[in-house]
Design a protein around this motif. Structure first.
Motif, PDB file in Angstrom:
ATOM      1  N   UNK A 109     -21.515  14.778 -15.821  1.00 34.66           N
ATOM      2  CA  UNK A 109     -21.821  13.665 -16.719  1.00 34.66           C
ATOM      3  C   UNK A 109     -23.085  13.946 -17.507  1.00 34.66           C
ATOM      4  N   UNK A 110     -23.282  13.158 -18.547  1.00 33.86           N
ATOM      5  CA  UNK A 110     -24.397  13.384 -19.474  1.00 33.86           C
ATOM      6  C   UNK A 110     -25.759  13.374 -18.772  1.00 33.86           C
ATOM      7  N   UNK A 111     -26.042  12.312 -18.037  1.00 35.24           N
ATOM      8  CA  UNK A 111     -27.357  12.148 -17.416  1.00 35.24           C
ATOM      9  C   UNK A 111     -27.614  13.192 -16.327  1.00 35.24           C
ATOM     10  N   UNK A 112     -26.699  13.317 -15.376  1.00 31.56           N
ATOM     11  CA  UNK A 112     -26.914  14.243 -14.260  1.00 31.56           C
ATOM     12  C   UNK A 112     -26.810  15.698 -14.699  1.00 31.56           C
ATOM     13  N   UNK A 113     -25.962  15.989 -15.682  1.00 29.82           N
ATOM     14  CA  UNK A 113     -25.876  17.353 -16.203  1.00 29.82           C
ATOM     15  C   UNK A 113     -27.155  17.770 -16.906  1.00 29.82           C
ATOM     16  N   UNK A 114     -27.731  16.836 -17.656  1.00 27.38           N
ATOM     17  CA  UNK A 114     -29.000  17.107 -18.332  1.00 27.38           C
ATOM     18  C   UNK A 114     -30.118  17.251 -17.310  1.00 27.38           C
ATOM     19  N   UNK A 115     -30.093  16.414 -16.288  1.00 28.28           N
ATOM     20  CA  UNK A 115     -31.107  16.519 -15.220  1.00 28.28           C
ATOM     21  C   UNK A 115     -31.004  17.892 -14.540  1.00 28.28           C
ATOM     22  N   UNK A 116     -29.785  18.395 -14.324  1.00 30.68           N
ATOM     23  CA  UNK A 116     -29.602  19.718 -13.707  1.00 30.68           C
ATOM     24  C   UNK A 116     -30.224  20.807 -14.579  1.00 30.68           C
ATOM     25  N   UNK A 117     -30.055  20.707 -15.901  1.00 29.15           N
ATOM     26  CA  UNK A 117     -30.667  21.671 -16.803  1.00 29.15           C
ATOM     27  C   UNK A 117     -32.191  21.613 -16.706  1.00 29.15           C
ATOM     28  N   UNK A 118     -32.744  20.408 -16.706  1.00 27.42           N
ATOM     29  CA  UNK A 118     -34.199  20.251 -16.637  1.00 27.42           C
ATOM     30  C   UNK A 118     -34.726  20.818 -15.322  1.00 27.42           C
ATOM     31  N   UNK A 119     -34.009  20.574 -14.229  1.00 21.08           N
ATOM     32  CA  UNK A 119     -34.431  21.130 -12.932  1.00 21.08           C
ATOM     33  C   UNK A 119     -34.428  22.655 -12.970  1.00 21.08           C
ATOM     34  N   UNK A 120     -33.431  23.242 -13.623  1.00 19.54           N
ATOM     35  CA  UNK A 120     -33.398  24.703 -13.738  1.00 19.54           C
ATOM     36  C   UNK A 120     -34.570  25.199 -14.575  1.00 19.54           C
ATOM     37  N   UNK A 121     -34.898  24.487 -15.645  1.00 25.71           N
ATOM     38  CA  UNK A 121     -36.037  24.885 -16.470  1.00 25.71           C
ATOM     39  C   UNK A 121     -37.355  24.749 -15.702  1.00 25.71           C
ATOM     40  N   UNK A 122     -37.463  23.719 -14.867  1.00 22.28           N
ATOM     41  CA  UNK A 122     -38.646  23.581 -14.013  1.00 22.28           C
ATOM     42  C   UNK A 122     -38.731  24.738 -13.026  1.00 22.28           C
ATOM     43  N   UNK A 123     -37.598  25.155 -12.493  1.00 21.75           N
ATOM     44  CA  UNK A 123     -37.572  26.290 -11.576  1.00 21.75           C
ATOM     45  C   UNK A 123     -38.087  27.547 -12.271  1.00 21.75           C
ATOM     46  N   UNK A 124     -37.863  27.628 -13.576  1.00 22.71           N
ATOM     47  CA  UNK A 124     -38.314  28.773 -14.355  1.00 22.71           C
ATOM     48  C   UNK A 124     -39.820  28.969 -14.336  1.00 22.71           C
ATOM     49  N   UNK A 125     -40.561  27.990 -13.884  1.00 23.94           N
ATOM     50  CA  UNK A 125     -42.009  28.149 -13.770  1.00 23.94           C
ATOM     51  C   UNK A 125     -42.382  29.032 -12.591  1.00 23.94           C
ATOM     52  N   UNK A 126     -41.488  29.096 -11.603  1.00 25.50           N
ATOM     53  CA  UNK A 126     -41.793  29.862 -10.390  1.00 25.50           C
ATOM     54  C   UNK A 126     -40.960  31.132 -10.275  1.00 25.50           C
ATOM     55  N   UNK A 127     -39.918  31.240 -11.076  1.00 27.44           N
ATOM     56  CA  UNK A 127     -38.988  32.360 -10.994  1.00 27.44           C
ATOM     57  C   UNK A 127     -39.025  33.107 -12.328  1.00 27.44           C
ATOM     58  N   UNK A 128     -39.063  34.431 -12.316  1.00 26.53           N
ATOM     59  CA  UNK A 128     -39.035  35.171 -13.580  1.00 26.53           C
ATOM     60  C   UNK A 128     -37.805  34.783 -14.412  1.00 26.53           C
ATOM     61  N   UNK A 129     -37.988  34.732 -15.731  1.00 22.89           N
ATOM     62  CA  UNK A 129     -36.934  34.276 -16.639  1.00 22.89           C
ATOM     63  C   UNK A 129     -35.614  35.022 -16.421  1.00 22.89           C
ATOM     64  N   UNK A 130     -35.679  36.333 -16.282  1.00 23.08           N
ATOM     65  CA  UNK A 130     -34.465  37.131 -16.119  1.00 23.08           C
ATOM     66  C   UNK A 130     -33.714  36.726 -14.847  1.00 23.08           C
ATOM     67  N   UNK A 131     -34.447  36.500 -13.760  1.00 24.74           N
ATOM     68  CA  UNK A 131     -33.831  36.101 -12.498  1.00 24.74           C
ATOM     69  C   UNK A 131     -33.232  34.701 -12.603  1.00 24.74           C
ATOM     70  N   UNK A 132     -33.924  33.828 -13.295  1.00 28.14           N
ATOM     71  CA  UNK A 132     -33.425  32.467 -13.467  1.00 28.14           C
ATOM     72  C   UNK A 132     -32.108  32.470 -14.230  1.00 28.14           C
TER      73      UNK A 132
END
Length: 144
Positions: A109-132
């Motif tokens: 769904x729109x809200x939870x799918x967008x939240x999943x993307x944002x969570x992945x982008x937040x994870x990108x702060x701790x994980x190298x971009x290529x690995x993410x």
């Protein structure tokens, strides 16, 4: 050296130009060191942001990563975010991101799918971009 205060949009003004800072700095003073090609924003505990310097007057440089903590609470605002548009035009928000976001919205769904993307982008702060990107692109759907 400048000491602007972050406004309610999580932005500071340096020589007529606006630059984003992490939302945790709302209302706080930061220290800015201006270099010929870039500027560095410092908070009490160290470096908070780095931007390429804008030469023209009244410009704006926004980093979507500075807004992710706020957007996780209001994922509907993500689609129209000015910072996201700037990131897309700079090639940081790639077609792979768009495809994954579309897929996540179809499944969750729109809200939870967008939240999943944002969570992945937040994870990108701790994980190298290529690995993410490598680990983030598998199909999303119900777990085993």
């Amino acid at each position: 050296m400048f000491t602007p205060r972050a406004d309610r949009h999580s932005q500071i003004i340096v020589r007529t130009n606006r630059y984003s800072v992490p939302v945790r700095l709302l209302g706080k003073r930061v220290r800015v060191v201006l270099h010929a090609s870039h500027l560095v924003v410092y908070e009490r505990h160290g470096k908070a942001a780095r931007h390429e310097r804008l030469i023209a007057k009244a410009g704006c440089r926004l980093e979507p990563g500075h807004y992710l903590e706020a957007l996780i609470r209001e994922p509907g605002a993500f689609l129209g975010a000015t910072a996201l548009e700037q990131d897309g035009s700079a090639g940081k928000f790639t077609p792979a991101h768009d495809a994954r976001w579309d897929q996540a919205r179809k499944v969750h769904g729109e809200r939870d799918g967008t939240r999943a993307l944002i969570e992945a982008l937040l994870l990108g702060r701790r994980v190298p971009h290529e690995d993410l990107v490598a680990g983030w692109l598998p199909p999303c759907g119900p777990g085993p």
